[in-house]
Scaffold this motif. Sequence first.
Motif, mmCIF file in Angstrom:
data_model
loop_
_atom_site.group_PDB
_atom_site.id
_atom_site.type_symbol
_atom_site.label_atom_id
_atom_site.label_comp_id
_atom_site.label_asym_id
_atom_site.label_seq_id
_atom_site.Cartn_x
_atom_site.Cartn_y
_atom_site.Cartn_z
ATOM 1 N N ALA A 139 0.846 -1.201 0.000
ATOM 2 C CA ALA A 139 0.000 0.000 0.000
ATOM 3 C C ALA A 139 0.871 1.237 0.000
ATOM 4 O O ALA A 139 2.081 1.176 0.258
ATOM 5 C CB ALA A 139 -0.921 0.000 1.214
ATOM 6 N N VAL A 140 0.249 2.373 -0.273
ATOM 7 C CA VAL A 140 0.930 3.668 -0.265
ATOM 8 C C VAL A 140 0.067 4.662 0.487
ATOM 9 O O VAL A 140 -1.168 4.665 0.335
ATOM 10 C CB VAL A 140 1.187 4.183 -1.699
ATOM 11 C CG1 VAL A 140 1.599 5.654 -1.690
ATOM 12 C CG2 VAL A 140 2.259 3.354 -2.389
ATOM 13 N N LYS A 141 0.708 5.476 1.314
ATOM 14 C CA LYS A 141 0.047 6.625 1.923
ATOM 15 C C LYS A 141 0.493 7.856 1.161
ATOM 16 O O LYS A 141 1.700 8.122 1.055
ATOM 17 C CB LYS A 141 0.408 6.749 3.401
ATOM 18 C CG LYS A 141 -0.368 7.833 4.143
ATOM 19 C CD LYS A 141 -0.164 7.694 5.644
ATOM 20 C CE LYS A 141 -1.113 8.604 6.410
ATOM 21 N NZ LYS A 141 -1.095 8.296 7.860
ATOM 22 N N LEU A 142 -0.452 8.623 0.637
ATOM 23 C CA LEU A 142 -0.123 9.729 -0.264
ATOM 24 C C LEU A 142 -0.855 10.991 0.140
ATOM 25 O O LEU A 142 -2.013 10.940 0.557
ATOM 26 C CB LEU A 142 -0.511 9.353 -1.698
ATOM 27 C CG LEU A 142 -0.088 10.325 -2.798
ATOM 28 C CD1 LEU A 142 1.415 10.255 -3.033
ATOM 29 C CD2 LEU A 142 -0.839 10.025 -4.093
ATOM 30 N N PHE A 176 -10.083 15.043 3.852
ATOM 31 C CA PHE A 176 -9.658 14.792 2.474
ATOM 32 C C PHE A 176 -10.679 13.978 1.675
ATOM 33 O O PHE A 176 -10.344 13.408 0.638
ATOM 34 C CB PHE A 176 -8.310 14.061 2.486
ATOM 35 C CG PHE A 176 -7.300 14.705 3.407
ATOM 36 C CD1 PHE A 176 -6.774 15.961 3.135
ATOM 37 C CD2 PHE A 176 -6.908 14.072 4.571
ATOM 38 C CE1 PHE A 176 -5.880 16.560 3.990
ATOM 39 C CE2 PHE A 176 -5.999 14.667 5.435
ATOM 40 C CZ PHE A 176 -5.482 15.913 5.143
ATOM 41 N N LEU A 177 -11.909 13.942 2.139
ATOM 42 C CA LEU A 177 -12.913 13.110 1.497
ATOM 43 C C LEU A 177 -13.293 13.636 0.116
ATOM 44 O O LEU A 177 -13.463 12.854 -0.833
ATOM 45 C CB LEU A 177 -14.147 13.007 2.388
ATOM 46 C CG LEU A 177 -15.161 11.923 2.028
ATOM 47 C CD1 LEU A 177 -14.511 10.555 2.070
ATOM 48 C CD2 LEU A 177 -16.353 11.975 2.982
ATOM 49 N N GLU A 178 -13.423 14.936 -0.013
ATOM 50 C CA GLU A 178 -13.804 15.490 -1.311
ATOM 51 C C GLU A 178 -12.726 15.226 -2.349
ATOM 52 O O GLU A 178 -13.025 14.938 -3.514
ATOM 53 C CB GLU A 178 -14.088 16.988 -1.181
ATOM 54 C CG GLU A 178 -15.332 17.278 -0.362
ATOM 55 C CD GLU A 178 -15.648 18.766 -0.279
ATOM 56 O OE1 GLU A 178 -14.935 19.558 -0.933
ATOM 57 O OE2 GLU A 178 -16.593 19.122 0.436
ATOM 58 N N TYR A 179 -11.474 15.311 -1.935
ATOM 59 C CA TYR A 179 -10.397 14.968 -2.867
ATOM 60 C C TYR A 179 -10.499 13.503 -3.272
ATOM 61 O O TYR A 179 -10.325 13.156 -4.452
ATOM 62 C CB TYR A 179 -9.032 15.246 -2.237
ATOM 63 C CG TYR A 179 -7.900 14.619 -3.012
ATOM 64 C CD1 TYR A 179 -7.378 15.243 -4.145
ATOM 65 C CD2 TYR A 179 -7.372 13.385 -2.630
ATOM 66 C CE1 TYR A 179 -6.361 14.655 -4.868
ATOM 67 C CE2 TYR A 179 -6.356 12.795 -3.345
ATOM 68 C CZ TYR A 179 -5.856 13.423 -4.464
ATOM 69 O OH TYR A 179 -4.853 12.839 -5.188
ATOM 70 N N ILE A 236 -5.319 8.180 1.631
ATOM 71 C CA ILE A 236 -5.253 9.604 1.325
ATOM 72 C C ILE A 236 -5.116 10.401 2.616
ATOM 73 O O ILE A 236 -5.907 10.270 3.547
ATOM 74 C CB ILE A 236 -6.519 10.082 0.575
ATOM 75 C CG1 ILE A 236 -6.716 9.269 -0.713
ATOM 76 C CG2 ILE A 236 -6.433 11.570 0.290
ATOM 77 C CD1 ILE A 236 -5.582 9.403 -1.702
ATOM 78 N N SER A 237 -4.099 11.234 2.655
ATOM 79 C CA SER A 237 -3.922 12.158 3.764
ATOM 80 C C SER A 237 -3.503 13.497 3.153
ATOM 81 O O SER A 237 -3.806 13.778 1.999
ATOM 82 C CB SER A 237 -2.873 11.619 4.746
ATOM 83 O OG SER A 237 -2.843 12.419 5.912
#
Length: 563
Positions: free
Chosen positions: A218-221, A281-284, A253-254
């Motif tokens: 996984a990636v945190k971005l 960051f939900l809208e993004y 997503i962060s």
Amino acid sequence: MAGLHDPLPLPCGQVLPNRTMKSALSEGLGTAAHAPDDRLATLFRRWGTGGYGLIVTGNVMIDREQLGEPGNVVIEDDRDLAALTRWAKAAEDGGSPVWMQLNHPGRQANPLAGRQRPVAPSAIAAGVPGLPAPRALTASEITGLIDRFATAARIAEAAGFDGVQIHGAHGYLVSQFLSPLANRRTDEWGGDPQRRSRFLIEVVRAVRAAVRPGFAVAVKLNSADFQRGGFTEDESRAVIERLAAESLDLIEISGGSYESPAMMGRARDRASSTLAREAYFLEYAETVRRVASTVPLAVTGGFRSRTAMSAAVESGATDVVGLGRPTTVQPGAARDLLDGATKVLRPPSISLGLRGKLATNATLRALDGALDLQWHTDQLHRLGAGLDPDPARSPWFTAVTMLRRNGFDAFRARRGSARPDRKATKFRIERAANRYLVNPLFTGLDRIGIRSTFATELETTGRKSGRPRRVPVAVLLDDEGGWIICQHGMRSGWGNNVAADPRVRVRQDGRWRTATAQLRPDDDVVARARAFAPHPLLAPLTAVGFAALQTDPVSVRITFTDR
């Protein structure tokens, strides 16, 4: 339509039992040799019974010379495989899969936790008080770091972890490569958005090649780094589109960095729609759903109510809800939410309570953000010790802990090493604390016009050389002269100079004034320190700082002789 209780199949074949995730929190519970401490097993055993669909560890570093903070676990080889295995099993015993977050701090390396100069894509310092300018990585060092990520992932798999998450957010090394502010390279690792994303893509490919197909990657971005001229949402979407072709199992997503900590709800502007839906960051995330293709998305930051979490999953905006800081004071948060025992998580808001100009100053904002992080870290340390959380813990106690943990603990002798000179070690602690915490704080206050404590210079006569010696000091002036606190007492060069010759000069408003100085060991230096505080709320921190930094301060009274 999926719900919060529903399982989530991942591309690698794993199935998460529900849609909640304990997101990464840096625990700081490694041993002096950077192996997992037994307290980590205790902490993760507690989280393992908390009902989470997925548990992600705090940032495990891939280079013991470059640490984010004291107490980081480091994986360079398999020397700590047994301890790593105990750590993984502790969480899995509760039924939750556990992934290890892999990280490199880059230019955010803690100068008090390591001995080496930080490294980064380019030799550009972060805008965080106390962090020195890094040196630029060479091309061969970059490929070496990619190999380090792959090695750490292979060992995590051998230890029994179910996956790894590559930390590509919050201003650490991977996000530094992505940011045009931090990456000014013109070679194959920078120069345009595609080349700036190459490091992340190569890390993902190397990690995937090092582990079996059923092991999750996984990636945190960051959605953006929330800095003018920095990594933008458009660039982030383009990176996600590239990642979607790389056999990933989850993208979390962060956003933000420790220069602009949006991930902690401290971004400068938050839209009313964000406040209503809670998640930052939900809208993004909704805008990248298509380009992410079949890769599931997780959103972390701001979720507090079961209603908002359920709505986010049911709408398809996210597949997984990430919970961070609330899990430090409510370790069973997922179970409580899913069972209906809790409808809203209410973690305390941690802040020094600064107002006016103090609240808008970048230096103090960074300090406030660091205090928030440290307060929650203190809760993790309580859980690791087998205790319950303490939601009523005062931020001021945490301020002292922060000084202790990032000060003299960082210089504590390693087991098996030669015994260091205690006085020399103590002086390094004091000097580092002044350089990386105290001096940046007072510089920031001075810039916004808060001058109840005046930064100036003191000139003494060298007792050996007989020549003038000037040092920066803080002087609390009055009509007759002023007070100075000689923080190192009689271990200070200028303190001994004053004892030998009381004639001094002090710079005031651009001109030098003559005075005599007298060491006053009879004075209550703690009470005197409170008077030096630039704001009443900072007085307790100023007073207890001496104990935290292990100094032996002495009050010094100066009296003007040129009146």
